[in-house]
Design a protein around this motif. Structure first.
Motif, PDB file in Angstrom:
ATOM      1  N   PRO A   1     -12.846   1.151   3.256  1.00 17.11           N
ATOM      2  CA  PRO A   1     -12.381   2.207   4.168  1.00 17.11           C
ATOM      3  C   PRO A   1     -13.026   2.186   5.548  1.00 17.11           C
ATOM      4  O   PRO A   1     -12.473   2.764   6.488  1.00 17.11           O
TER       5      PRO A   1
ATOM      6  N   GLY B   1      -4.060   0.789   8.599  1.00 18.92           N
ATOM      7  CA  GLY B   1      -4.043   1.684   7.445  1.00 18.92           C
ATOM      8  C   GLY B   1      -2.866   2.636   7.516  1.00 18.92           C
ATOM      9  O   GLY B   1      -2.050   2.567   8.438  1.00 18.92           O
TER      10      GLY B   1
ATOM     11  N   TYR C   1      -4.797   7.780  -5.212  1.00 22.29           N
ATOM     12  CA  TYR C   1      -4.679   6.407  -4.693  1.00 22.29           C
ATOM     13  C   TYR C   1      -5.948   5.610  -4.980  1.00 22.29           C
ATOM     14  O   TYR C   1      -5.894   4.469  -5.455  1.00 22.29           O
ATOM     15  N   VAL C   2      -7.098   6.201  -4.688  1.00 20.70           N
ATOM     16  CA  VAL C   2      -8.369   5.499  -4.881  1.00 20.70           C
ATOM     17  C   VAL C   2      -8.627   5.216  -6.362  1.00 20.70           C
ATOM     18  O   VAL C   2      -9.113   4.140  -6.735  1.00 20.70           O
TER      19      VAL C   2
ATOM     20  N   LEU D   1      -6.903   1.978  -7.491  1.00 22.30           N
ATOM     21  CA  LEU D   1      -7.091   0.763  -6.684  1.00 22.30           C
ATOM     22  C   LEU D   1      -7.024  -0.516  -7.523  1.00 22.30           C
ATOM     23  O   LEU D   1      -6.488  -1.535  -7.075  1.00 22.30           O
TER      24      LEU D   1
ATOM     25  N   ASP E   1      -9.940  -1.703  -0.429  1.00 20.27           N
ATOM     26  CA  ASP E   1     -11.083  -0.897  -0.862  1.00 20.27           C
ATOM     27  C   ASP E   1     -12.233  -0.913   0.144  1.00 20.27           C
ATOM     28  O   ASP E   1     -13.396  -0.731  -0.219  1.00 20.27           O
TER      29      ASP E   1
ATOM     30  N   SER F   1       0.828  -1.205   0.000  1.00 27.42           N
ATOM     31  CA  SER F   1       0.000   0.000   0.000  1.00 27.42           C
ATOM     32  C   SER F   1       0.863   1.256   0.000  1.00 27.42           C
ATOM     33  O   SER F   1       0.622   2.193  -0.772  1.00 27.42           O
TER      34      SER F   1
ATOM     35  N   ASN G   1      -6.039   5.673   4.290  1.00 30.49           N
ATOM     36  CA  ASN G   1      -6.464   4.497   3.517  1.00 30.49           C
ATOM     37  C   ASN G   1      -6.318   3.234   4.367  1.00 30.49           C
ATOM     38  O   ASN G   1      -5.516   3.201   5.302  1.00 30.49           O
TER      39      ASN G   1
ATOM     40  N   ALA H   1      -9.230  13.213   3.253  1.00 28.10           N
ATOM     41  CA  ALA H   1      -9.210  11.825   2.780  1.00 28.10           C
ATOM     42  C   ALA H   1     -10.627  11.287   2.688  1.00 28.10           C
ATOM     43  O   ALA H   1     -10.988  10.590   1.722  1.00 28.10           O
TER      44      ALA H   1
ATOM     45  N   TYR I   1     -10.594   9.304   9.998  1.00 29.76           N
ATOM     46  CA  TYR I   1     -10.062   9.733   8.705  1.00 29.76           C
ATOM     47  C   TYR I   1      -9.817  11.229   8.690  1.00 29.76           C
ATOM     48  O   TYR I   1     -10.599  12.020   9.240  1.00 29.76           O
TER      49      TYR I   1
ATOM     50  N   VAL J   1      -5.020  11.036  -1.804  1.00 27.21           N
ATOM     51  CA  VAL J   1      -6.014   9.967  -1.635  1.00 27.21           C
ATOM     52  C   VAL J   1      -6.861   9.799  -2.887  1.00 27.21           C
ATOM     53  O   VAL J   1      -7.201   8.682  -3.274  1.00 27.21           O
TER      54      VAL J   1
ATOM     55  N   TRP K   1     -12.594   9.630  -0.602  1.00 30.56           N
ATOM     56  CA  TRP K   1     -13.247   8.316  -0.636  1.00 30.56           C
ATOM     57  C   TRP K   1     -14.735   8.444  -0.975  1.00 30.56           C
ATOM     58  O   TRP K   1     -15.270   7.676  -1.782  1.00 30.56           O
TER      59      TRP K   1
END
Length: 349
Positions: free
Chosen positions: A314, A273, A292-293, A296, A312, A40, A115, A330, A326, A289, A334
């Protein structure tokens, strides 16, 4: 003079072109390669650099107990953690006993998640050549149970105590080494058995089985369903795992035999995380983020185990007694990507 001007203009054109240039330098700490924690962090580093969001200097093989304290104190920007560590920090206990509850709560309050991932599943394993009889045959044995300090060691010791009624140092000889030395230790044959968090089909499993046939034992059903174990698996950073034995055996391969009293494999997962300091810039967190998402699918294609470690999900391990929430930026990333996050999992500041 004209040539100098032309060269200067050429440089400006190149610099203003489509090539992304990262403008921010960040530091990050993670565990050794071979698991979801490292993968990650590495993926985040790659994505951030490729898109010009940030240059992340990633240090692996770290003791995460220290890493999250570094983030909380503003010494490191990003760190991976099992959620049990911020919980222990918030109470000033375990590896954070020397800082006390007040200082521990203050530092834990500085941490914000960006994450999720599952670090691994705890169960008992040994080489078949050790002739171990399972959970009832651990007394007097030498057992590798994690790094010298931290959440994994606490979990392994607790699991052995609840399942087998044995304490490290009194009833068996626990061996602790840092994660980077763990696989070499196991393949050396020094420990009779090991109880550490593993991901099915992780790279380290292939190395281990390359040194000889392996056998693993599911947690006994009675122990799994006991009040003590159910309570322990409900603490921050832990979650019960129950899945068909045939699925686990299929993932482990023919040279790694998995044993259970029935057709169900039982263990418990270590959940965590990546975290940042609460004061990290909102715009930077959002860009990191969001990127990153969006990537995935690429992340889940990078390793055989990647689709099974909840990159995936969260909401896993959030709320309740988990002190980590969070980062608001971030959470925005998400949610905009279509993922649900309960309000209890999102910080206000």
């Amino acid at each position: 003079m004209l040539l100098h001007t032309i060269r200067s203009l050429a440089v400006l054109v190149i610099m203003s072109g489509p090539v992304a240039v990262a403008q921010v330098n960040l530091t990050a700490e993670t565990a050794s390669p071979g698991g979801a924690t490292h993968l990650s962090s590495l993926h985040l580093t790659d994505i951030a650099g490729t898109l010009g969001i940030a240059n992340i200097q990633l240090a692996d093989g770290q003791t995460l107990t220290n890493s999250i304290q570094n983030v909380a104190e503003g010494k490191t920007d990003i760190a991976a953690t099992p959620y049990i560590l911020p919980f222990l920090m918030s109470r000033g206990v375990g590896p954070y006993g020397s800082m006390g509850a007040e200082r521990g709560a203050e530092l834990a309050g500085n941490l914000r998640a960006i994450n999720p991932f599952t670090l691994g599943i705890f169960f008992l394993s040994a080489y078949e050549s050790k002739n171990l009889g399972g959970w009832d045959d651990l007394k007097g044995r030498t057992i590798y149970n994690g790094p010298p300090r931290g959440g994994a060691l606490a979990n392994a010791r607790s699991m052995i105590q609840i399942v087998a009624g044995l304490k490290d140092g009194a009833d068996y000889d626990g061996i602790q080494v840092n994660w980077g030395q763990g696989t070499p230790l196991i393949t050396s044959g020094e420990p009779d058995a090991f109880v550490i968090p593993l991901v099915f089909r992780g790279m380290n499993l292939s190395t281990m089985v390359g040194a000889g046939k392996m056998i693993s034992w599911s947690m006994p059903k009675a122990a799994f369903e006991s009040v003590a174990m159910q309570r322990y698996m409900g603490t921050p950073g832990n979650a019960p795992v129950s899945m068909p034995l045939v699925n686990v055996q299929g993932l482990m391969g023919p040279n790694w035999r998995v044993v259970s009293e029935d057709d169900i494999f039982r263990g418990f997962a270590m959940i965590g995380g990546n975290v940042v300091h609460k004061d990290m810039d909102d715009a930077l967190v959002y860009r990191l983020v969001t990127a990153y998402v969006k990537a995935l699918d690429d992340l889940q294609a990078k390793a055989p185990y990647a689709a099974s470690v909840n990159f995936d999900v969260p909401m896993q391990g959030m709320c309740g007694d988990n002190p980590v929430k969070y980062h608001r930026a971030a959470a925005k990333a998400w949610r905009e990507a279509g993922f649900e996050l309960d309000d209890c999992a999102v910080a206000d500041d």
